[in-house]
Structures are given as C-alpha cells and as structure tokens.
Design a protein around this motif. Structure first.
Motif, PDB file in Angstrom:
ATOM      1  N   ASP A  98       0.875  -1.168   0.000  1.00  0.00           N
ATOM      2  CA  ASP A  98       0.000   0.000   0.000  1.00  0.00           C
ATOM      3  C   ASP A  98       0.913   1.220   0.000  1.00  0.00           C
ATOM      4  OD1 ASP A  98      -2.133   1.771   0.254  1.00  0.00           O
ATOM      5  OD2 ASP A  98      -2.151   1.592   2.444  1.00  0.00           O
ATOM      6  N   ALA A  99       1.014   1.872  -1.166  1.00  0.00           N
ATOM      7  CA  ALA A  99       1.970   2.969  -1.267  1.00  0.00           C
ATOM      8  C   ALA A  99       1.535   3.964  -2.336  1.00  0.00           C
ATOM      9  CB  ALA A  99       3.352   2.413  -1.606  1.00  0.00           C
ATOM     10  N   ASP A 100       2.057   5.185  -2.199  1.00  0.00           N
ATOM     11  CA  ASP A 100       1.856   6.228  -3.210  1.00  0.00           C
ATOM     12  C   ASP A 100       2.947   6.175  -4.266  1.00  0.00           C
ATOM     13  OD1 ASP A 100      -0.392   7.513  -1.845  1.00  0.00           O
ATOM     14  OD2 ASP A 100       1.117   8.066  -0.346  1.00  0.00           O
ATOM     15  N   GLY A 101       4.005   5.406  -4.000  1.00  0.00           N
ATOM     16  CA  GLY A 101       5.111   5.254  -4.936  1.00  0.00           C
ATOM     17  C   GLY A 101       5.990   4.094  -4.524  1.00  0.00           C
ATOM     18  N   ILE A 102       6.750   3.592  -5.494  1.00  0.00           N
ATOM     19  CA  ILE A 102       7.635   2.447  -5.274  1.00  0.00           C
ATOM     20  C   ILE A 102       9.041   2.810  -5.732  1.00  0.00           C
ATOM     21  CG2 ILE A 102       8.131   0.059  -5.960  1.00  0.00           C
ATOM     22  CD1 ILE A 102       5.488  -0.151  -4.784  1.00  0.00           C
ATOM     23  N   VAL A 103      10.033   2.466  -4.924  1.00  0.00           N
ATOM     24  CA  VAL A 103      11.429   2.535  -5.336  1.00  0.00           C
ATOM     25  C   VAL A 103      11.923   1.108  -5.468  1.00  0.00           C
ATOM     26  CG1 VAL A 103      13.770   3.192  -4.679  1.00  0.00           C
ATOM     27  CG2 VAL A 103      11.877   4.765  -4.241  1.00  0.00           C
ATOM     28  N   LEU A 104      12.395   0.759  -6.667  1.00  0.00           N
ATOM     29  CA  LEU A 104      13.009  -0.543  -6.897  1.00  0.00           C
ATOM     30  C   LEU A 104      14.507  -0.370  -6.698  1.00  0.00           C
ATOM     31  CD1 LEU A 104      11.070  -1.642 -10.101  1.00  0.00           C
ATOM     32  CD2 LEU A 104      10.655  -2.368  -7.736  1.00  0.00           C
ATOM     33  N   SER A 105      15.045  -0.957  -5.642  1.00  0.00           N
ATOM     34  CA  SER A 105      16.445  -0.741  -5.289  1.00  0.00           C
ATOM     35  C   SER A 105      17.380  -1.417  -6.276  1.00  0.00           C
ATOM     36  CB  SER A 105      16.726  -1.266  -3.884  1.00  0.00           C
ATOM     37  OG  SER A 105      16.876  -2.675  -3.903  1.00  0.00           O
ATOM     38  N   GLY A 106      18.657  -1.077  -6.111  1.00  0.00           N
ATOM     39  CA  GLY A 106      19.691  -1.784  -6.841  1.00  0.00           C
ATOM     40  C   GLY A 106      19.877  -3.168  -6.257  1.00  0.00           C
ATOM     41  N   GLY A 107      20.757  -3.928  -6.887  1.00  0.00           N
ATOM     42  CA  GLY A 107      21.015  -5.270  -6.412  1.00  0.00           C
ATOM     43  C   GLY A 107      22.088  -5.935  -7.246  1.00  0.00           C
ATOM     44  N   PRO A 108      22.468  -7.155  -6.859  1.00  0.00           N
ATOM     45  CA  PRO A 108      23.596  -7.803  -7.511  1.00  0.00           C
ATOM     46  C   PRO A 108      23.320  -8.353  -8.901  1.00  0.00           C
ATOM     47  CG  PRO A 108      22.734  -9.196  -5.760  1.00  0.00           C
ATOM     48  CD  PRO A 108      21.993  -7.888  -5.683  1.00  0.00           C
ATOM     49  N   ASP A 109      22.100  -8.891  -9.145  1.00  0.00           N
ATOM     50  CA  ASP A 109      21.853  -9.441 -10.479  1.00  0.00           C
ATOM     51  C   ASP A 109      20.371  -9.696 -10.715  1.00  0.00           C
ATOM     52  OD1 ASP A 109      21.201 -12.291  -9.744  1.00  0.00           O
ATOM     53  OD2 ASP A 109      23.269 -12.259  -9.033  1.00  0.00           O
ATOM     54  N   MET A 110      20.026  -9.859 -11.985  1.00  0.00           N
ATOM     55  CA  MET A 110      18.627 -10.046 -12.389  1.00  0.00           C
ATOM     56  C   MET A 110      18.021 -11.348 -11.877  1.00  0.00           C
ATOM     57  SD  MET A 110      17.271  -7.601 -14.183  1.00  0.00           S
ATOM     58  CE  MET A 110      17.394  -6.529 -15.577  1.00  0.00           C
ATOM     59  N   ASP A 111      18.840 -12.295 -11.466  1.00  0.00           N
ATOM     60  CA  ASP A 111      18.313 -13.558 -10.957  1.00  0.00           C
ATOM     61  C   ASP A 111      17.725 -13.425  -9.559  1.00  0.00           C
ATOM     62  OD1 ASP A 111      19.075 -14.856 -13.279  1.00  0.00           O
ATOM     63  OD2 ASP A 111      21.035 -15.427 -12.469  1.00  0.00           O
ATOM     64  N   ARG A 112      17.915 -12.252  -8.929  1.00  0.00           N
ATOM     65  CA  ARG A 112      17.444 -12.084  -7.556  1.00  0.00           C
ATOM     66  C   ARG A 112      16.429 -10.948  -7.416  1.00  0.00           C
ATOM     67  NH1 ARG A 112      22.029 -11.751  -3.391  1.00  0.00           N
ATOM     68  NH2 ARG A 112      20.278 -12.237  -2.045  1.00  0.00           N
ATOM     69  N   ILE A 113      15.623 -10.700  -8.458  1.00  0.00           N
ATOM     70  CA  ILE A 113      14.677  -9.579  -8.414  1.00  0.00           C
ATOM     71  C   ILE A 113      13.301  -9.955  -7.872  1.00  0.00           C
ATOM     72  CG2 ILE A 113      15.846  -8.275 -10.221  1.00  0.00           C
ATOM     73  CD1 ILE A 113      13.574  -9.222 -12.137  1.00  0.00           C
ATOM     74  N   GLY A 114      13.111 -11.217  -7.505  1.00  0.00           N
ATOM     75  CA  GLY A 114      11.849 -11.634  -6.893  1.00  0.00           C
ATOM     76  C   GLY A 114      10.649 -11.258  -7.743  1.00  0.00           C
ATOM     77  N   ARG A 115       9.697 -10.557  -7.119  1.00  0.00           N
ATOM     78  CA  ARG A 115       8.462 -10.157  -7.796  1.00  0.00           C
ATOM     79  C   ARG A 115       8.499  -8.701  -8.246  1.00  0.00           C
ATOM     80  NH1 ARG A 115       3.469 -12.940  -4.776  1.00  0.00           N
ATOM     81  NH2 ARG A 115       2.574 -12.325  -6.763  1.00  0.00           N
ATOM     82  N   SER A 116       9.683  -8.128  -8.337  1.00  0.00           N
ATOM     83  CA  SER A 116       9.809  -6.698  -8.630  1.00  0.00           C
ATOM     84  C   SER A 116       9.031  -6.254  -9.859  1.00  0.00           C
ATOM     85  CB  SER A 116      11.279  -6.305  -8.781  1.00  0.00           C
ATOM     86  OG  SER A 116      11.919  -6.336  -7.532  1.00  0.00           O
ATOM     87  N   VAL A 117       9.004  -7.059 -10.917  1.00  0.00           N
ATOM     88  CA  VAL A 117       8.282  -6.633 -12.115  1.00  0.00           C
ATOM     89  C   VAL A 117       6.776  -6.547 -11.871  1.00  0.00           C
ATOM     90  CG1 VAL A 117      10.045  -7.417 -13.736  1.00  0.00           C
ATOM     91  CG2 VAL A 117       8.194  -8.952 -13.105  1.00  0.00           C
ATOM     92  N   ASP A 118       6.259  -7.312 -10.912  1.00  0.00           N
ATOM     93  CA  ASP A 118       4.827  -7.269 -10.604  1.00  0.00           C
ATOM     94  C   ASP A 118       4.405  -5.911 -10.033  1.00  0.00           C
ATOM     95  OD1 ASP A 118       4.685  -9.924 -11.394  1.00  0.00           O
ATOM     96  OD2 ASP A 118       4.809 -10.693  -9.336  1.00  0.00           O
ATOM     97  N   TYR A 119       5.345  -5.201  -9.414  1.00  0.00           N
ATOM     98  CA  TYR A 119       5.014  -3.918  -8.789  1.00  0.00           C
ATOM     99  C   TYR A 119       4.813  -2.811  -9.832  1.00  0.00           C
ATOM    100  CZ  TYR A 119       7.051  -6.635  -4.987  1.00  0.00           C
ATOM    101  OH  TYR A 119       7.361  -7.633  -4.098  1.00  0.00           O
ATOM    102  N   LEU A 120       5.214  -3.066 -11.079  1.00  0.00           N
ATOM    103  CA  LEU A 120       5.009  -2.078 -12.134  1.00  0.00           C
ATOM    104  C   LEU A 120       3.536  -1.919 -12.469  1.00  0.00           C
ATOM    105  CD1 LEU A 120       7.909  -3.062 -14.559  1.00  0.00           C
ATOM    106  CD2 LEU A 120       7.919  -1.315 -12.766  1.00  0.00           C
ATOM    107  N   ASP A 121       2.713  -2.883 -12.088  1.00  0.00           N
ATOM    108  CA  ASP A 121       1.282  -2.864 -12.396  1.00  0.00           C
ATOM    109  C   ASP A 121       0.415  -2.336 -11.263  1.00  0.00           C
ATOM    110  OD1 ASP A 121       1.765  -3.988 -14.926  1.00  0.00           O
ATOM    111  OD2 ASP A 121       1.755  -6.022 -14.084  1.00  0.00           O
ATOM    112  N   LEU A 122       1.017  -1.741 -10.247  1.00  0.00           N
ATOM    113  CA  LEU A 122       0.240  -1.255  -9.102  1.00  0.00           C
ATOM    114  C   LEU A 122      -0.400   0.106  -9.343  1.00  0.00           C
ATOM    115  CD1 LEU A 122       2.458  -2.436  -6.098  1.00  0.00           C
ATOM    116  CD2 LEU A 122       0.288  -3.396  -6.905  1.00  0.00           C
TER     117      LEU A 122
END
Length: 185
Positions: free
Chosen positions: A41-65
């Motif tokens: 439940d947010a007014d905005g999302i920050v997708l942090s940095g990280g080591p590699d694309m294999d560890r992004i979890g569900r991050s792409v799902d948050y683009l549809d919020l």
C-alpha cells in the motif's frame, strides 16, 4: 502523508534509500522483493539496486500497481528489460564517480539537475536501449542511458545511486520523485 515503499533487491545501499526518504518526511518501509503486490500500500515504489537479475523476486509485478516507480541501478535495468528495452554489460564496469549530462530540463525526475551533475554509479550492467514510451533523460561519457523516463506511466529510472553521499544532488532526485508521487495521488 506520502507513503513510498522501497523494494529490497538485495543491494548494498537499500537501507540508505529508505533513510533518505524518511529524512525527507516520507512514510516509508523497506520490503523484500518477494512481497505479494497485494500487500503493498503505497503512493510510490522505489526498486532498489542489487547484484543481479536472478534475484529480483516479484519486482516486475510492482510495475502494475498504478503508482509511480523509480528504479535505481538494477531497478532501472529490470524496468527496461521487462518493458521491451535492452540491458547488457557496460563497457566501463564497476563503481565510479561520473559526470552526468541532463538531456531534458523539463523531466520531472532529473530535469532540475541540469545541465550536469556528479554521481556515483555502477556500470557493470546498463540499459542499452530504452523501452517504447521511454526517453533517455541523462547520459555520460561512459553510459548512453544514465536516466530514463516514461511520464505517461510515471515510470522512471537512474543508473546512479542518489542515496549515497558521493552523489551531489541525490536528495533532489528523491524530492522530485516525492513530488511525482504526490501529483499522481
């Protein structure tokens, strides 16, 4: 009060992103990238940095919020990759202090930093081609896409880390993103 959630993609600076937002008076939480989108439940999302694309979890799902999203480093790369852009290895490699040229002074995220600013960035991987609907809003002599924006969908990204002290105007990037979130609300 504006609420922005920082999604932890296991980057070394994620905690600094949350702190930077809290210091600007924003209600913020850091959540693991496996958090179900229905729990955010947010007014905005920050997708942090990280080591590699294999560890992004569900991050792409948050683009549809339906809320503004700011991708930082890996966060920007995953936005680009998911939406049809191209991501690849950078020619420069690791972390460096870089002068970034702002290409669009009207951009709501980075336009206020014009004409240029010094940033701390990793260029191990970078956006090689922006997705349809996005424009490149900053570049440098080591990376052609230092920032990108899709103002229609309120999706933004920076290759650099605005949360670290080495970035001259990092606080302004977060202030601008907060303004974007408040206008979208």
């Amino acid at each position: 009060m504006t609420r922005i959630v920082v999604v932890d993609n296991h980057g070394q600076f994620t905690h600094l992103e949350g702190r930077a937002l809290r210091d600007l008076g924003v209600d913020t939480d850091i959540v693991d990238n496996d958090t179900p989108p229905s729990k955010i439940d947010a007014d905005g999302i920050v997708l942090s940095g990280g080591p590699d694309m294999d560890r992004i979890g569900r991050s792409v799902d948050y683009l549809d919020l339906g809320v503004p999203v700011l991708g930082i480093c890996l966060g920007m790369q995953l936005v680009a990759a998911e939406l049809g852009g191209e991501v690849g290895s950078g020619d420069y490699g690791g972390y460096a202090d870089v002068t970034v040229e702002i290409l669009d002074e009207t951009d709501p995220l980075v336009g206020s930093l014009a004409p240029e600013t010094r940033v701390w960035a990793s260029h191990a991987d970078e956006v090689k081609a922006v997705p349809e609907g996005f424009v490149r809003t900053a570049d440098s002599d080591v990376c052609p896409t230092e920032a990108m924006s899709d103002t229609e969908r309120d999706l933004y990204g920076v290759q650099w880390h605005p949360e670290v002290a080495h970035t001259e105007e990092g606080e302004a990037v977060f202030e601008n993103f907060i303004d974007i979130c408040e206008r979208a609300d």
